[in-house]
Motif scaffolding. Sequence first.
Motif, PDB file in Angstrom:
ATOM      1  N   THR A 227      24.683  83.413  65.162  1.00 14.65           N
ATOM      2  CA  THR A 227      25.302  82.097  65.347  1.00 14.65           C
ATOM      3  C   THR A 227      26.494  82.233  66.281  1.00 14.65           C
ATOM      4  O   THR A 227      27.177  83.260  66.306  1.00 14.65           O
ATOM      5  N   LEU A 228      26.714  81.195  67.093  1.00 11.31           N
ATOM      6  CA  LEU A 228      27.696  81.261  68.175  1.00 11.31           C
ATOM      7  C   LEU A 228      28.744  80.162  68.060  1.00 11.31           C
ATOM      8  O   LEU A 228      29.237  79.659  69.066  1.00 11.31           O
ATOM      9  N   GLY A 229      29.072  79.756  66.837  1.00 10.03           N
ATOM     10  CA  GLY A 229      30.051  78.688  66.661  1.00 10.03           C
ATOM     11  C   GLY A 229      29.620  77.434  67.394  1.00 10.03           C
ATOM     12  O   GLY A 229      28.458  77.024  67.311  1.00 10.03           O
ATOM     13  N   SER A 230      30.539  76.836  68.172  1.00 12.05           N
ATOM     14  CA  SER A 230      30.231  75.574  68.856  1.00 12.05           C
ATOM     15  C   SER A 230      29.183  75.738  69.956  1.00 12.05           C
ATOM     16  O   SER A 230      28.727  74.758  70.535  1.00 12.05           O
TER      17      SER A 230
ATOM     18  N   VAL B  48      23.174  78.816  68.612  1.00 11.68           N
ATOM     19  CA  VAL B  48      22.569  79.991  67.977  1.00 11.68           C
ATOM     20  C   VAL B  48      21.545  80.674  68.884  1.00 11.68           C
ATOM     21  O   VAL B  48      20.882  80.027  69.696  1.00 11.68           O
TER      22      VAL B  48
ATOM     23  N   ALA C 208      24.398  73.927  69.796  1.00  8.79           N
ATOM     24  CA  ALA C 208      24.923  73.302  68.571  1.00  8.79           C
ATOM     25  C   ALA C 208      24.544  71.829  68.552  1.00  8.79           C
ATOM     26  O   ALA C 208      24.240  71.232  69.592  1.00  8.79           O
TER      27      ALA C 208
ATOM     28  N   VAL D 115      35.417  67.820  64.994  1.00  8.96           N
ATOM     29  CA  VAL D 115      35.353  68.979  64.116  1.00  8.96           C
ATOM     30  C   VAL D 115      36.502  68.859  63.122  1.00  8.96           C
ATOM     31  O   VAL D 115      37.653  68.752  63.513  1.00  8.96           O
TER      32      VAL D 115
ATOM     33  N   THR E 185      35.551  73.940  59.845  1.00  7.17           N
ATOM     34  CA  THR E 185      34.366  74.784  60.082  1.00  7.17           C
ATOM     35  C   THR E 185      34.098  75.763  58.934  1.00  7.17           C
ATOM     36  O   THR E 185      33.127  76.512  58.990  1.00  7.17           O
TER      37      THR E 185
ATOM     38  N   ALA F 109      30.476  76.691  57.556  1.00  5.38           N
ATOM     39  CA  ALA F 109      29.394  76.302  58.472  1.00  5.38           C
ATOM     40  C   ALA F 109      28.331  77.392  58.550  1.00  5.38           C
ATOM     41  O   ALA F 109      27.127  77.117  58.530  1.00  5.38           O
ATOM     42  N   GLY F 110      28.794  78.635  58.606  1.00  2.00           N
ATOM     43  CA  GLY F 110      27.866  79.765  58.652  1.00  2.00           C
ATOM     44  C   GLY F 110      27.029  79.838  57.375  1.00  2.00           C
ATOM     45  O   GLY F 110      25.821  80.116  57.423  1.00  2.00           O
TER      46      GLY F 110
ATOM     47  N   VAL G  67      21.115  74.071  62.880  1.00  2.78           N
ATOM     48  CA  VAL G  67      22.326  73.678  63.623  1.00  2.78           C
ATOM     49  C   VAL G  67      22.728  72.241  63.285  1.00  2.78           C
ATOM     50  O   VAL G  67      23.907  71.914  63.264  1.00  2.78           O
TER      51      VAL G  67
ATOM     52  N   ALA H  22      24.530  72.531  59.916  1.00  6.67           N
ATOM     53  CA  ALA H  22      25.853  73.134  60.098  1.00  6.67           C
ATOM     54  C   ALA H  22      26.771  72.176  60.865  1.00  6.67           C
ATOM     55  O   ALA H  22      27.979  72.128  60.620  1.00  6.67           O
ATOM     56  N   GLY H  23      26.203  71.402  61.766  1.00  9.93           N
ATOM     57  CA  GLY H  23      26.983  70.419  62.528  1.00  9.93           C
ATOM     58  C   GLY H  23      27.571  69.348  61.614  1.00  9.93           C
ATOM     59  O   GLY H  23      28.730  68.962  61.762  1.00  9.93           O
TER      60      GLY H  23
END
Length: 331
Positions: A236-239, A242, A257, A264, A267, A270-271, A304, A307-308
């Motif tokens: 996963t790559l944050g904002s 992935v 994302a 936001v 966070t 989120a993971g 995503v 998680a969003g």
Amino acid sequence: MARCLVRGSINIDEFFHVRDIVRAGETTSSSGIETRAGGKGANQAVAIAKAGGQVDLVGAIGEDGRWVLDQLKKFGVNVDDVRIAEESTGRAIIQLAESGENSIILFKGANYAGLDSPPTLKPTSHLLLQNEIPFASTLSYLSLAHSEGILAIFNPSPMPTTDELRTFPWDQVSWLLVNEGEATDLLKTLGAPNVTPFEAPENGLPKTPSLLTSYSAIARLSRHSSFSQSVNIICTLGSAGVLALLPSLSQPIYVPAAKLLGQVTDTTGAGDCFTGYLVAELMKLPSGSALDEETMTQILKICVQAAGICVERKGAMGSIPARSEVFERLH
Ligand code: ADP
Ligand code: NA
């Protein structure tokens, strides 16, 4: 019927709102306090339940954590095998400064209390592990899952020690879930293999330096001898979304994302939300079936999106959306 066992942590998180993080010898006052259920094991179990999966959580709390179990039950997690230990429940004391910085004291508490290893994991089909419990317990569950043909998913967070990582039985793991930082840390610890990573995919992957670094890290990891090219890697790559590298697919998959409706907000978790949704989707696949690119892409889009929604809301466990909310946004 698919059923996931999560062997993991259960915490009580206490948030204090402060102007500045307190210094040695200083007393500061907090303008607010919030107490919430947390712990990676508990958060991910809730995410699986909210995503529609059957889930059993195995862990330990103290007497002070009974309310946490009530919450987990309400979210649909089976907690029959959570032990009430002598120790107090694991606890995180979190200072949230006005600048947005935080500082955390973590007390492991009952998460490190002894548990009897189960004689069998049946009727479990999937096992999900993180790293907030004794490493020996993680290893024993993993080995049992391996001998019983149960699919294991591992989210090594927080990162195990160098020795633990170097001797880890990677061949017993089917899915590895890491974030960008963890991917590069893991590669550093295991030693970058002397191989050419796959070409970065032409389609979709934005060629920003940070994405290419993450891509190169997981591409190298997937070719690492200790991974024996059998581990599916999700990063996963944050904002930024992935990346997924599946040994059975010729191309890596990149999914950006989700578009947020609001800003936001938080966070945290989120993971964990992403992980729970991923596991719930894997649980729906017919066992033994090979994943094609289209199915995997669709699964990542669901994750995503979940998680969003999670980052739009305050809190971790409480901000994990229900499956119906996720699908409303996808359509
Ligand atoms: P972790 O919390 O484990 O470090 P990430 O920060 O990579 O995990 O976030 C997990 C997922 O959450 C990402 O893959 C992405 O889908 C979603 N996410 C995280 N931060 C944002 C953001 N700012 N905007 C939209 N989605 C986000
Ligand atoms: Na949140």
